[in-house]
Motif scaffolding. Structure first.
Motif, PDB file in Angstrom:
ATOM      1  N   ILE A 156       0.822  -1.242   0.146  1.00 16.65           N
ATOM      2  CA  ILE A 156      -0.074  -0.089  -0.022  1.00 16.65           C
ATOM      3  C   ILE A 156       0.878   1.030  -0.035  1.00 16.65           C
ATOM      4  O   ILE A 156       0.476   2.168  -0.331  1.00 16.65           O
ATOM      5  N   ASP A 157       1.958   1.224   0.405  1.00 18.39           N
ATOM      6  CA  ASP A 157       3.128   2.315   0.269  1.00 18.39           C
ATOM      7  C   ASP A 157       3.427   2.754  -1.085  1.00 18.39           C
ATOM      8  O   ASP A 157       3.843   3.788  -1.140  1.00 18.39           O
ATOM      9  N   ARG A 158       3.259   1.869  -1.786  1.00 18.56           N
ATOM     10  CA  ARG A 158       3.592   2.238  -3.590  1.00 18.56           C
ATOM     11  C   ARG A 158       2.376   2.549  -4.395  1.00 18.56           C
ATOM     12  O   ARG A 158       2.651   2.986  -5.281  1.00 18.56           O
ATOM     13  N   LEU A 159       1.193   2.864  -3.376  1.00 17.48           N
ATOM     14  CA  LEU A 159       0.006   3.149  -4.003  1.00 17.48           C
ATOM     15  C   LEU A 159      -0.155   4.790  -4.146  1.00 17.48           C
ATOM     16  O   LEU A 159       0.506   5.365  -3.243  1.00 17.48           O
ATOM     17  N   PRO A 160      -0.786   5.387  -5.109  1.00 18.34           N
ATOM     18  CA  PRO A 160      -1.000   6.824  -4.821  1.00 18.34           C
ATOM     19  C   PRO A 160      -1.712   7.132  -3.503  1.00 18.34           C
ATOM     20  O   PRO A 160      -2.540   6.331  -3.144  1.00 18.34           O
ATOM     21  N   ALA A 161      -1.251   8.256  -3.106  1.00 16.60           N
ATOM     22  CA  ALA A 161      -1.914   8.639  -1.664  1.00 16.60           C
ATOM     23  C   ALA A 161      -3.488   8.520  -1.672  1.00 16.60           C
ATOM     24  O   ALA A 161      -3.841   7.946  -0.667  1.00 16.60           O
ATOM     25  N   ARG A 163      -5.459   6.360  -3.171  1.00 20.90           N
ATOM     26  CA  ARG A 163      -6.098   4.992  -3.183  1.00 20.90           C
ATOM     27  C   ARG A 163      -5.556   4.270  -1.761  1.00 20.90           C
ATOM     28  O   ARG A 163      -6.052   3.386  -1.459  1.00 20.90           O
ATOM     29  N   ARG A 164      -4.149   4.520  -1.568  1.00 24.02           N
ATOM     30  CA  ARG A 164      -3.768   4.049  -0.269  1.00 24.02           C
ATOM     31  C   ARG A 164      -4.723   4.481   0.869  1.00 24.02           C
ATOM     32  O   ARG A 164      -4.981   3.475   1.624  1.00 24.02           O
ATOM     33  N   LYS A 165      -5.090   5.737   0.814  1.00 26.54           N
ATOM     34  CA  LYS A 165      -6.204   6.070   1.808  1.00 26.54           C
ATOM     35  C   LYS A 165      -7.579   5.329   1.755  1.00 26.54           C
ATOM     36  O   LYS A 165      -7.875   4.819   2.857  1.00 26.54           O
ATOM     37  N   GLN A 166      -7.853   5.163   0.665  1.00 27.75           N
ATOM     38  CA  GLN A 166      -9.115   4.380   0.526  1.00 27.75           C
ATOM     39  C   GLN A 166      -8.891   3.104   1.097  1.00 27.75           C
ATOM     40  O   GLN A 166      -9.965   2.445   1.599  1.00 27.75           O
ATOM     41  N   VAL A 167      -7.820   2.376   0.539  1.00 25.01           N
ATOM     42  CA  VAL A 167      -7.526   0.635   1.045  1.00 25.01           C
ATOM     43  C   VAL A 167      -7.635   0.814   2.608  1.00 25.01           C
ATOM     44  O   VAL A 167      -8.103   0.005   3.291  1.00 25.01           O
ATOM     45  N   LEU A 168      -6.867   1.772   2.942  1.00 30.86           N
ATOM     46  CA  LEU A 168      -6.742   1.429   4.767  1.00 30.86           C
ATOM     47  C   LEU A 168      -7.970   2.069   5.329  1.00 30.86           C
ATOM     48  O   LEU A 168      -8.183   1.436   6.606  1.00 30.86           O
ATOM     49  N   GLN A 169      -8.854   2.938   4.773  1.00 33.14           N
ATOM     50  CA  GLN A 169     -10.178   3.081   5.224  1.00 33.14           C
ATOM     51  C   GLN A 169     -11.180   1.902   5.141  1.00 33.14           C
ATOM     52  O   GLN A 169     -11.754   1.516   6.350  1.00 33.14           O
ATOM     53  N   ALA A 170     -11.097   1.293   4.090  1.00 28.97           N
ATOM     54  CA  ALA A 170     -11.748   0.140   4.019  1.00 28.97           C
ATOM     55  C   ALA A 170     -11.347  -1.046   4.948  1.00 28.97           C
ATOM     56  O   ALA A 170     -12.050  -1.846   5.480  1.00 28.97           O
ATOM     57  N   TYR A 171     -10.024  -1.126   5.181  1.00 26.24           N
ATOM     58  CA  TYR A 171      -9.384  -1.999   6.124  1.00 26.24           C
ATOM     59  C   TYR A 171      -9.856  -1.868   7.395  1.00 26.24           C
ATOM     60  O   TYR A 171     -10.335  -2.751   8.184  1.00 26.24           O
ATOM     61  N   GLN A 172      -9.842  -0.609   7.842  1.00 26.51           N
ATOM     62  CA  GLN A 172     -10.189   0.018   9.398  1.00 26.51           C
ATOM     63  C   GLN A 172     -11.770  -0.201   9.212  1.00 26.51           C
ATOM     64  O   GLN A 172     -12.018  -0.786  10.632  1.00 26.51           O
ATOM     65  N   GLN A 173     -12.663  -0.046   8.290  1.00 24.80           N
ATOM     66  CA  GLN A 173     -14.032  -0.249   8.616  1.00 24.80           C
ATOM     67  C   GLN A 173     -14.277  -1.660   8.723  1.00 24.80           C
ATOM     68  O   GLN A 173     -15.255  -2.058   9.474  1.00 24.80           O
ATOM     69  N   GLU A 174     -13.613  -2.522   7.924  1.00 25.15           N
ATOM     70  CA  GLU A 174     -13.851  -4.012   8.245  1.00 25.15           C
ATOM     71  C   GLU A 174     -13.572  -4.535   9.542  1.00 25.15           C
ATOM     72  O   GLU A 174     -14.193  -5.390   9.780  1.00 25.15           O
ATOM     73  N   ASN A 175     -12.473  -4.105  10.046  1.00 24.28           N
ATOM     74  CA  ASN A 175     -11.960  -4.613  11.346  1.00 24.28           C
ATOM     75  C   ASN A 175     -12.672  -3.876  12.604  1.00 24.28           C
ATOM     76  O   ASN A 175     -12.838  -4.480  13.541  1.00 24.28           O
ATOM     77  N   THR A 176     -13.373  -2.959  12.213  1.00 29.97           N
ATOM     78  CA  THR A 176     -14.122  -2.333  13.432  1.00 29.97           C
ATOM     79  C   THR A 176     -15.513  -2.795  13.486  1.00 29.97           C
ATOM     80  O   THR A 176     -16.220  -2.834  14.486  1.00 29.97           O
TER      81      THR A 176
END
Length: 178
Positions: A156-161, A163-176
């Protein structure tokens, strides 16, 4: 399917864990402890249904990764690389291949990421003997992905900022939500 030794499978560390975000130390001793680490890594990778795993993904900050995945010809290749040095074709000679990539340390998320279609690593096996692994297809992507882990970098560190933010938000939403 691979038989998994549940006793030696360790939990996978997730994005945000400090061990994933710093460079790993070189292995200096090739002994029974290293062989056990590699067994634990394979067990952990298979238990998580992955195709590659870096030592820091199970909390060990050493430059070691394992893999078991196909190359372009669909031939499965399995191995371990200790203290790898990644080699990719120079810019003028490389072809990028964009494909969805995921990571056991960012479970449930995938994103398109362009990487060179060929890669190799020079390193050592668990006895300290020099080895070179050359890869195409998924194996090439795996060699690059796992080498990144050892530098403290996630895909995710290689993704455009954005897209990286979208992936991290989706991950956080899924885990909460769980």
């Amino acid at each position: 399917m691979h038989a998994v030794d549940q006793d030696s499978a360790l939990p996978i560390r997730h994005v945000g864990d400090p061990v994933l975000h710093r460079a790993c130390a070189p292995v200096t001793v090739f002994d029974a402890d290293l062989a056990k680490l590699v067994r634990d890594m394979f067990a952990s990778m298979y238990a998580a249904r992955g195709v590659g795993l870096a030592a820091n993904q199970i909390g060990v900050g050493l430059r070691v990764f394992v893999y078991d995945c196909p190359d372009d010809s669909e031939e499965f290749r399995k191995g371990v690389v200790v203290n790898p040095t990644l080699i990719v074709p120079e810019v003028g000679h490389r072809r990028l291949h964009e494909e969805e990539e995921g990571c056991l340390s960012v479970p449930g998320q995938r994103a398109l990421l362009a990487r060179p279609d060929r890669a190799s690593v020079h390193g050592f096996d668990i006895t300290g003997a020099p080895i070179t692994v050359e890869g195409t297809g998924l194996l090439s992507r795996c060699l690059q992905h796992e080498s990144d882990h050892l530098e403290g970098r996630l895909y995710i560190d290689r993704l455009p900022a954005k897209r990286r933010k979208q992936v991290l938000q989706a991950y956080q939403q899924e885990n909460t939500a769980n």
